[in-house]
Design a protein around this motif. Structure first.
Motif, PDB file in Angstrom:
ATOM      1  N   GLY A   1      29.127  51.167  40.360  1.00 15.35           N
ATOM      2  CA  GLY A   1      28.849  50.017  41.203  1.00 15.35           C
ATOM      3  C   GLY A   1      29.537  48.739  40.778  1.00 15.35           C
ATOM      4  N   ILE A   2      30.105  48.718  39.573  1.00 13.29           N
ATOM      5  CA  ILE A   2      30.879  47.555  39.124  1.00 13.29           C
ATOM      6  C   ILE A   2      32.300  47.780  39.616  1.00 13.29           C
ATOM      7  N   THR A   3      32.755  46.912  40.506  1.00  5.41           N
ATOM      8  CA  THR A   3      34.051  47.140  41.164  1.00  5.41           C
ATOM      9  C   THR A   3      35.175  46.266  40.642  1.00  5.41           C
ATOM     10  N   GLY A   4      34.840  45.235  39.904  1.00  2.00           N
ATOM     11  CA  GLY A   4      35.889  44.363  39.393  1.00  2.00           C
ATOM     12  C   GLY A   4      35.383  43.507  38.259  1.00  2.00           C
ATOM     13  N   ILE A   5      36.322  43.085  37.430  1.00  2.00           N
ATOM     14  CA  ILE A   5      35.994  42.180  36.332  1.00  2.00           C
ATOM     15  C   ILE A   5      37.229  41.348  36.027  1.00  2.00           C
ATOM     16  N   GLU A   6      37.021  40.076  35.875  1.00  2.00           N
ATOM     17  CA  GLU A   6      38.066  39.144  35.463  1.00  2.00           C
ATOM     18  C   GLU A   6      37.475  38.271  34.380  1.00  2.00           C
ATOM     19  N   SER A   7      38.332  37.704  33.560  1.00  2.00           N
ATOM     20  CA  SER A   7      37.806  36.845  32.520  1.00  2.00           C
ATOM     21  C   SER A   7      38.758  35.719  32.192  1.00  2.00           C
ATOM     22  N   GLY A   8      38.213  34.752  31.504  1.00  7.47           N
ATOM     23  CA  GLY A   8      38.992  33.610  31.065  1.00  7.47           C
ATOM     24  C   GLY A   8      38.334  32.979  29.857  1.00  7.47           C
ATOM     25  N   VAL A   9      39.100  32.139  29.197  1.00  8.87           N
ATOM     26  CA  VAL A   9      38.620  31.434  28.016  1.00  8.87           C
ATOM     27  C   VAL A   9      38.708  29.942  28.301  1.00  8.87           C
TER      28      VAL A   9
ATOM     29  N   GLN B   1      34.323  33.959  29.477  1.00 11.60           N
ATOM     30  CA  GLN B   1      33.500  34.266  30.640  1.00 11.60           C
ATOM     31  C   GLN B   1      34.067  35.472  31.366  1.00 11.60           C
ATOM     32  N   PHE B   2      33.183  36.408  31.671  1.00  9.83           N
ATOM     33  CA  PHE B   2      33.539  37.602  32.424  1.00  9.83           C
ATOM     34  C   PHE B   2      32.855  37.506  33.779  1.00  9.83           C
ATOM     35  N   GLU B   3      33.621  37.620  34.841  1.00  9.32           N
ATOM     36  CA  GLU B   3      33.060  37.587  36.195  1.00  9.32           C
ATOM     37  C   GLU B   3      33.056  39.007  36.736  1.00  9.32           C
ATOM     38  N   LEU B   4      31.847  39.498  37.042  1.00 14.74           N
ATOM     39  CA  LEU B   4      31.683  40.875  37.494  1.00 14.74           C
ATOM     40  C   LEU B   4      31.463  40.911  38.997  1.00 14.74           C
ATOM     41  N   GLU B   5      32.147  41.832  39.654  1.00 15.03           N
ATOM     42  CA  GLU B   5      31.934  42.089  41.077  1.00 15.03           C
ATOM     43  C   GLU B   5      31.274  43.450  41.231  1.00 15.03           C
ATOM     44  N   THR B   6      30.409  43.551  42.227  1.00 11.13           N
ATOM     45  CA  THR B   6      29.724  44.819  42.480  1.00 11.13           C
ATOM     46  C   THR B   6      29.936  45.241  43.924  1.00 11.13           C
ATOM     47  N   ASP B   7      29.526  46.466  44.203  1.00 11.29           N
ATOM     48  CA  ASP B   7      29.644  46.971  45.574  1.00 11.29           C
ATOM     49  C   ASP B   7      28.333  46.860  46.343  1.00 11.29           C
ATOM     50  N   TYR B   8      27.360  46.128  45.786  1.00  9.39           N
ATOM     51  CA  TYR B   8      26.058  45.884  46.436  1.00  9.39           C
ATOM     52  C   TYR B   8      25.244  47.172  46.641  1.00  9.39           C
ATOM     53  N   SER B   9      25.554  48.205  45.896  1.00  6.67           N
ATOM     54  CA  SER B   9      24.839  49.481  46.021  1.00  6.67           C
ATOM     55  C   SER B   9      23.671  49.541  45.041  1.00  6.67           C
ATOM     56  N   LEU B  10      22.841  50.577  45.194  1.00  9.25           N
ATOM     57  CA  LEU B  10      21.762  50.817  44.245  1.00  9.25           C
ATOM     58  C   LEU B  10      22.339  51.060  42.849  1.00  9.25           C
ATOM     59  N   ASP B  11      23.463  51.782  42.775  1.00  8.44           N
ATOM     60  CA  ASP B  11      24.122  51.992  41.480  1.00  8.44           C
ATOM     61  C   ASP B  11      24.475  50.666  40.818  1.00  8.44           C
ATOM     62  N   SER B  12      24.979  49.728  41.619  1.00  8.11           N
ATOM     63  CA  SER B  12      25.363  48.443  41.037  1.00  8.11           C
ATOM     64  C   SER B  12      24.135  47.689  40.523  1.00  8.11           C
ATOM     65  N   LEU B  13      23.017  47.781  41.236  1.00  7.14           N
ATOM     66  CA  LEU B  13      21.793  47.131  40.758  1.00  7.14           C
ATOM     67  C   LEU B  13      21.329  47.741  39.437  1.00  7.14           C
ATOM     68  N   HIS B  14      21.435  49.051  39.322  1.00 11.90           N
ATOM     69  CA  HIS B  14      21.061  49.715  38.069  1.00 11.90           C
ATOM     70  C   HIS B  14      21.986  49.273  36.937  1.00 11.90           C
ATOM     71  N   SER B  15      23.270  49.180  37.223  1.00 10.39           N
ATOM     72  CA  SER B  15      24.230  48.755  36.194  1.00 10.39           C
ATOM     73  C   SER B  15      23.985  47.308  35.774  1.00 10.39           C
TER      74      SER B  15
ATOM     75  N   ILE C   1      23.420  56.145  30.432  1.00  8.97           N
ATOM     76  CA  ILE C   1      23.652  55.327  31.616  1.00  8.97           C
ATOM     77  C   ILE C   1      24.737  56.002  32.448  1.00  8.97           C
ATOM     78  N   PRO C   2      24.478  56.207  33.731  1.00 11.91           N
ATOM     79  CA  PRO C   2      25.484  56.862  34.581  1.00 11.91           C
ATOM     80  C   PRO C   2      26.789  56.047  34.647  1.00 11.91           C
ATOM     81  N   ILE C   3      27.876  56.763  34.464  1.00 19.06           N
ATOM     82  CA  ILE C   3      29.189  56.124  34.542  1.00 19.06           C
ATOM     83  C   ILE C   3      30.021  56.814  35.618  1.00 19.06           C
ATOM     84  N   LYS C   4      31.107  56.171  35.988  1.00 20.89           N
ATOM     85  CA  LYS C   4      31.953  56.669  37.076  1.00 20.89           C
ATOM     86  C   LYS C   4      32.672  57.949  36.726  1.00 20.89           C
ATOM     87  N   TYR C   5      32.915  58.203  35.460  1.00 18.09           N
ATOM     88  CA  TYR C   5      33.791  59.308  35.060  1.00 18.09           C
ATOM     89  C   TYR C   5      33.039  60.550  34.653  1.00 18.09           C
ATOM     90  N   GLU C   6      31.788  60.684  35.085  1.00 17.16           N
ATOM     91  CA  GLU C   6      31.009  61.873  34.707  1.00 17.16           C
ATOM     92  C   GLU C   6      31.378  63.053  35.586  1.00 17.16           C
TER      93      GLU C   6
END
Length: 162
Positions: A20-28, A66-80, A157-162
């Motif tokens: 459910g985590i679809t993106g991440i960007e970061s900066g200092v 700072q890490f900015e996380l994007e999700t897909d708004y799914s139940l999986d993303s809420l669990h993550s 914890i469920p991951i995408k690559y299982e």
């Protein structure tokens, strides 16, 4: 080709394993020159206002990764996100200056309604003692990544690559 230092990229890769985590960007950001007046200006909207208002701005030799996380708004993303919220709280209880907070844009903009489309999560890592290099921050990130990997495994914890 990524443009992040290895320690930041490794953290990105670990977080992106979570369903459910679809993106991440970061900066200092160098927080030392930031004061409470500056927080009202748009270029500083991404900063953790509540934390910085408590100290009237940044501290000496302090940076924010700072890490900015994007999700897909799914139940999986809420669990993550719930898992990450626990992980961040536990890390903070262990002495790491870290927090997870929601971030959203105003409901309406000149380009239309954006309510329901702009929710992201900011993971804020505060690191003091930064003088000549970011190495102290990278060391904290290496430990944080190892700890996150271990928690993912221990708690199955469920991951995408299982």
């Amino acid at each position: 080709m990524n443009h992040y230092p290895n320690e930041i990229q490794d953290f990105h890769d670990t977080v992106l394993k979570l369903r459910g985590i679809t993106g991440i960007e970061s900066g200092v950001d160098n927080l030392e020159p930031i004061d409470s007046v500056m927080l009202g200006f748009p270029p500083f909207a991404h900063l953790p206002h509540g934390a910085l208002l408590r100290t009237n701005g940044g501290l000496e030799n302090e940076v924010l990764i700072q890490f900015e996380l994007e999700t897909d708004y799914s139940l999986d993303s809420l669990h993550s996100i719930e898992f990450l919220a626990w992980f961040v709280r536990d890390s903070a209880r262990g002495g790491t200056a870290i927090q997870l907070r929601p971030f959203a844009l105003p409901p309406d903009s000149p380009h239309g309604r954006q309510l329901g489309t702009s929710l992201k999560y900011h993971l804020d890592l505060f690191v003091g003692g930064i003088e000549e290099s970011l190495e102290p921050a990278y060391e904290i990130l290496r430990k944080l990544t190892q700890s996150l990997e271990l928690a993912i495994t221990l708690y199955e914890i469920p991951i995408k690559y299982e």
